[in-house]
Design an enzyme around this catalytic site. Structure first.
Site, PDB file in Angstrom:
ATOM      1  N   MET A 219       0.012   1.083   4.998  1.00  0.00           N
ATOM      2  CA  MET A 219      -0.725   1.502   6.179  1.00  0.00           C
ATOM      3  C   MET A 219      -1.833   0.504   6.490  1.00  0.00           C
ATOM      4  SD  MET A 219      -2.588   5.217   6.692  1.00  0.00           S
ATOM      5  CE  MET A 219      -3.899   4.878   5.526  1.00  0.00           C
TER       6      MET A 219
ATOM      7  N   HIS B 244      -2.969  -0.989  -3.093  1.00  0.00           N
ATOM      8  CA  HIS B 244      -4.143  -0.165  -2.824  1.00  0.00           C
ATOM      9  C   HIS B 244      -4.094   1.104  -3.675  1.00  0.00           C
ATOM     10  CE1 HIS B 244      -4.330  -2.103   1.438  1.00  0.00           C
ATOM     11  NE2 HIS B 244      -4.895  -2.869   0.524  1.00  0.00           N
TER      12      HIS B 244
ATOM     13  N   SER C 239       0.847  -1.199   0.000  1.00  0.00           N
ATOM     14  CA  SER C 239       0.000   0.000   0.000  1.00  0.00           C
ATOM     15  C   SER C 239       0.876   1.241   0.000  1.00  0.00           C
ATOM     16  CB  SER C 239      -0.949  -0.023   1.202  1.00  0.00           C
ATOM     17  OG  SER C 239      -1.846   1.065   1.157  1.00  0.00           O
ATOM     18  N   THR C 240       0.874   2.019   1.083  1.00  0.00           N
ATOM     19  CA  THR C 240       1.630   3.272   1.129  1.00  0.00           C
ATOM     20  C   THR C 240       3.112   3.037   0.849  1.00  0.00           C
ATOM     21  OG1 THR C 240       0.097   3.959   2.865  1.00  0.00           O
ATOM     22  CG2 THR C 240       2.057   5.327   2.520  1.00  0.00           C
TER      23      THR C 240
ATOM     24  N   ASP D  55      -4.249  -4.757   6.296  1.00  0.00           N
ATOM     25  CA  ASP D  55      -4.695  -5.618   5.205  1.00  0.00           C
ATOM     26  C   ASP D  55      -3.590  -6.613   4.862  1.00  0.00           C
ATOM     27  OD1 ASP D  55      -6.318  -6.636   3.216  1.00  0.00           O
ATOM     28  OD2 ASP D  55      -5.650  -5.172   1.714  1.00  0.00           O
TER      29      ASP D  55
END
Length: 388
Positions: free
Chosen positions: A313, A220, A193-194, A316
């Site tokens: 972040m 994401h 993600s991030t 998940d």
């Protein structure tokens, strides 16, 4: 606890005020300044020393990308969140910004109705990202001449961020292989993600052009962004990487990025395995979700599953990693020092589900050593010429 000091940079006076009012509602955040263009922003950063900057993409005098280039030369560690639009141009510019060192991004809402609905959507996206990026309390204006130390090759720490403890080192290998368990992965599943686009741009090319098993990726990102991300991964890696398409057969060496707005799963078929897309409800507030992909991969490949959880972040991937581990598969996680945000990999590591927790620079070598156990690949090195 000191508040997170934020500088808002946007050419729209209306949006600057709306963002300022929105952030002021949170007791942990303080807006210390506003700027209408990049040149003014650079001056205010020096004066105000914010903990984080929100940066619009399209501005007069100096646009977002030029501002980011200049900012990163002076403040390499200052967290920056870009504001972008859900358009082809906006998506390309956002990926460019991430490549230049932006920490994360927030998309401006489209077709959500009222101004209040738009701001509510921004609040949901922006505030958690501000807090996640500022948890490390980075030193402001860290001089370029004194870069931070490279990621340690020793074991990373395992305490959860919520506990605020770093006293117990996490062993780099904690799970012995079970008797009869497969040592040759049949698929590589990646959750990120991030900080993901840059992590993938380093990790995937290091696997080599002739990587012998399929790769499935959940990053994401919203629709359009994921297609452009897949195209960029293909361009920098030489690997056939595309956005996921329902019914496509998984073949050795192909990489698939889950399309924004859809969960991506793997299901068995006569030819082996194929992709499946669904619009089931979001999980962990995400669609696509890593947990969904991991569960499906484990169901099809069992002990042949190798999963890698990169920077991101939230949590998940945690539940999906537990399913993979229970089925006899293997999980690797990125370490805290090399992660932009150690949420997703940290959750997996803290739960004791990762066999190894490694710097980003060492993960590809570890994967290759499992896929090609006869090869001796030095840590941090890309695949040998025979594999690339």
């Amino acid at each position: 606890m000191a508040k997170i000091r934020v500088l808002i940079v946007d050419d729209s006076a209306v949006l600057r005020r709306l963002l300022s009012d929105l952030l002021a509602e949170d007791s942990q955040i303080e807006v210390v300044g506003l700027a209408g263009d990049g040149q003014t922003a650079l001056t205010k950063i020096q004066q105000l020393k914010p903990d984080l900057v929100t940066l619009d993409m399209e501005m007069p005098v100096m646009d977002g990308l030029d501002t980011l280039r200049a900012l990163r030369k002076i403040y390499p560690k200052l967290p920056v969140i870009m504001f972008s639009t859900l358009t082809e141009r906006g998506s390309c510019a956002t990926l460019d910004a991430l490549a230049l060192g932006a920490s994360d991004y927030v998309t401006k809402p489209a077709n959500v109705g009222s101004v209040m609905a738009s701001m509510s959507k921004i609040r949901e996206d922006l505030i958690p990202k501000i807090k996640a990026l500022c948890l490390r309390n980075p030193v402001f204006a860290l001089p370029v001449a004194h870069p931070s130390a490279p990621p340690s090759t020793t074991a990373t720490t395992a305490a959860a961020s919520a506990l605020g403890s770093k006293s117990q080192p996490l062993p780099r290998s904690i799970f012995p292989k079970k008797a009869g368990q497969s040592h040759a992965p049949e698929i590589l599943a990646v959750g990120v993600s991030t900080g993901g686009p840059n992590a993938l741009a380093e990790f995937i090319p290091a696997l080599g052009r002739n990587f012998p098993i399929p790769i499935v990726i959940v990053q994401h990102m919203p629709p359009l962004f994921t297609r452009l991300l897949a195209e960029r991964i293909a361009a920098v890696s030489g690997i056939n990487c595309r956005e996921g398409v329902p019914g496509e057969i998984l073949r050795p060496g192909d990489a698939w990025v889950a399309p924004g707005g859809f969960h991506m799963e793997v299901e068995p078929c006569l030819q082996g395995a194929r992709l499946r897309m669904t619009e089931e409800p979001p999980e962990n507030s995400c669609r696509p979700a890593v947990d969904v992909l991991f569960r499906s991969v484990s169901k099809v490949y069992g002990t042949g599953t190798l999963a890698v959880v990169l920077t991101g972040m939230g949590q998940d991937g945690l539940k999906g990693a537990e399913v993979i581990r229970n089925a006899g598969g293997s999980i690797l996680a990125q370490d805290e020092a090399s992660s932009v945000v150690w949420g997703m990999p940290g959750a997996v590591a803290t739960a004791g589900l990762a066999e190894k927790v490694l710097p980003l620079s060492e993960l590809a070598s570890e994967v290759l050593s499992r896929v090609h156990p006869h090869l001796q690949i030095p840590a941090g090195q890309p695949a040998s010429p025979s594999l690339s």
